[in-house]
Design a protein around this motif. Structure first.
Motif, PDB file in Angstrom:
ATOM      1  N   GLN A 103      34.883  -7.954  34.553  1.00  0.00           N
ATOM      2  CA  GLN A 103      35.090  -9.765  33.856  1.00  0.00           C
ATOM      3  C   GLN A 103      35.786 -10.021  33.345  1.00  0.00           C
ATOM      4  O   GLN A 103      36.189 -11.345  32.893  1.00  0.00           O
ATOM      5  N   GLN A 104      34.940  -9.224  31.845  1.00  0.00           N
ATOM      6  CA  GLN A 104      35.206  -9.006  30.821  1.00  0.00           C
ATOM      7  C   GLN A 104      36.525  -9.087  30.589  1.00  0.00           C
ATOM      8  O   GLN A 104      37.165  -9.452  29.665  1.00  0.00           O
ATOM      9  N   SER A 115      36.648 -18.375  29.653  1.00  0.00           N
ATOM     10  CA  SER A 115      34.906 -17.908  29.435  1.00  0.00           C
ATOM     11  C   SER A 115      35.178 -16.943  31.058  1.00  0.00           C
ATOM     12  O   SER A 115      35.855 -17.105  31.810  1.00  0.00           O
ATOM     13  N   LEU A 116      33.750 -16.303  31.086  1.00  0.00           N
ATOM     14  CA  LEU A 116      33.729 -15.639  31.347  1.00  0.00           C
ATOM     15  C   LEU A 116      32.951 -16.283  33.368  1.00  0.00           C
ATOM     16  O   LEU A 116      32.888 -16.070  33.970  1.00  0.00           O
ATOM     17  N   VAL A 117      32.123 -17.110  32.678  1.00  0.00           N
ATOM     18  CA  VAL A 117      31.679 -17.917  33.671  1.00  0.00           C
ATOM     19  C   VAL A 117      32.945 -18.394  34.498  1.00  0.00           C
ATOM     20  O   VAL A 117      33.227 -18.507  35.762  1.00  0.00           O
ATOM     21  N   HIS A 118      34.231 -19.242  33.462  1.00  0.00           N
ATOM     22  CA  HIS A 118      35.154 -19.181  34.400  1.00  0.00           C
ATOM     23  C   HIS A 118      35.529 -18.720  35.600  1.00  0.00           C
ATOM     24  O   HIS A 118      36.041 -18.625  36.472  1.00  0.00           O
ATOM     25  N   THR A 119      35.903 -16.987  34.756  1.00  0.00           N
ATOM     26  CA  THR A 119      37.121 -16.684  35.525  1.00  0.00           C
ATOM     27  C   THR A 119      35.688 -16.122  36.602  1.00  0.00           C
ATOM     28  O   THR A 119      36.799 -15.700  37.549  1.00  0.00           O
ATOM     29  N   ASN A 120      34.465 -15.623  36.737  1.00  0.00           N
ATOM     30  CA  ASN A 120      33.952 -15.818  37.903  1.00  0.00           C
ATOM     31  C   ASN A 120      34.016 -16.663  38.615  1.00  0.00           C
ATOM     32  O   ASN A 120      33.966 -15.805  39.996  1.00  0.00           O
ATOM     33  N   LYS A 121      33.727 -18.073  38.737  1.00  0.00           N
ATOM     34  CA  LYS A 121      33.879 -18.896  39.465  1.00  0.00           C
ATOM     35  C   LYS A 121      34.885 -18.633  39.911  1.00  0.00           C
ATOM     36  O   LYS A 121      35.470 -19.186  40.998  1.00  0.00           O
TER      37      LYS A 121
END
Length: 251
Positions: A192-193, A202-208
């Motif tokens: 995800q990075q 952002s990493l959080v936005h990518t995950n979601k």
């Protein structure tokens, strides 16, 4: 002897190149293939995480990526990284360095890679002796510029869902054309990075966003492989329009 080589290892001669047998690349006459083989000086193996080219490196080589994944990137002084594009088998690597004093970007192996190494001081001889190959290199450069345009559009105008959908579609199609789809899936070594650094998220936005697309039944990531479950929906989200793929030059 060549038949015993693992598929990921560069063969000793260009006439045994596995990539040329995929049907994705333009055919060349035997004498042109002989010239390409003479232009090649070596093969190189780089382990995952290793540097193919370092930022601001001088005298970087010219390569064709034979197997594996790599990516071009630039970093800022505080360590933030932008992945410029992902490199897949058949891609020409290091052409920008040929026309500058230092490398303006770094290239890192995402997985174990095998590369064909070419004479970095004989590019003019290639243009002079085989103008068709020179045209092919110009075409590859223009094709790469098209990818940069698409990436700029993605970063500037697509929202997070559109960005991720575009990346999944684009990489899957590129892998499909060179015969790397197996049972409807492709190897997908990105974490995800990597995706966040490529898409400016952002990493959080990518995950979601990945979870949202997965819950909608559009794709599946499992055991390092990607399956597209609803390509039409993904293509609509990304505004990704397939055109009949043309054969690509291969150096």
């Amino acid at each position: 002897m060549n038949a015993t080589l693992p598929a990921h290892v560069c063969p000793p001669t260009c006439h045994n190149c596995r990539l040329r047998k995929t049907g994705a690349f333009t055919a060349v006459k035997p004498e042109v293939l002989d010239f390409i083989e003479g232009f090649r000086t070596d093969s190189l193996a780089v382990e995952a995480g290793g540097a193919l080219v370092r930022e601001n490196q001088t005298n970087a080589k010219l390569f064709t990526l034979y197997s594996g994944w790599a990516f071009r990137y630039k970093t800022m002084s505080d360590g933030r990284r932008q992945i410029l594009n992902f490199l897949l088998p058949g891609d020409l690597v290091g052409l920008q360095q040929e026309f500058g004093d230092v490398s303006t970007h770094g290239i890192e192996a995402l997985t174990d890679c095998s590369l064909c190494v070419f004479q970095n001081d004989s590019l003019w001889a290639l243009f002079r002796e085989h103008p068709r190959l020179g045209y092919d290199i110009t075409w590859l450069s223009a094709h790469e510029e098209g990818h940069v345009d698409d990436n700029l559009l993605t970063a500037g105008r697509r929202n997070a869902t559109e960005r991720v959908a575009m990346l999944l579609m684009h990489l899957y199609r590129r892998l499909d054309r060179i015969g790397l789809v197996e049972d409807g899936t492709v190897a997908f070594p990105l974490n995800q990075q990597h995706i966040a650094d490529a898409l400016g998220l952002s990493l959080v936005h990518t995950n979601k966003t990945l979870r949202r697309l997965s819950l909608l039944g559009l794709h599946e990531l499992k055991n390092g492989r990607l399956r597209l479950l609803n390509t039409r929906a993904l293509a609509r989200i990304a505004e990704y329009y397939d055109t009949p793929p043309r054969l690509m030059p291969l150096l």
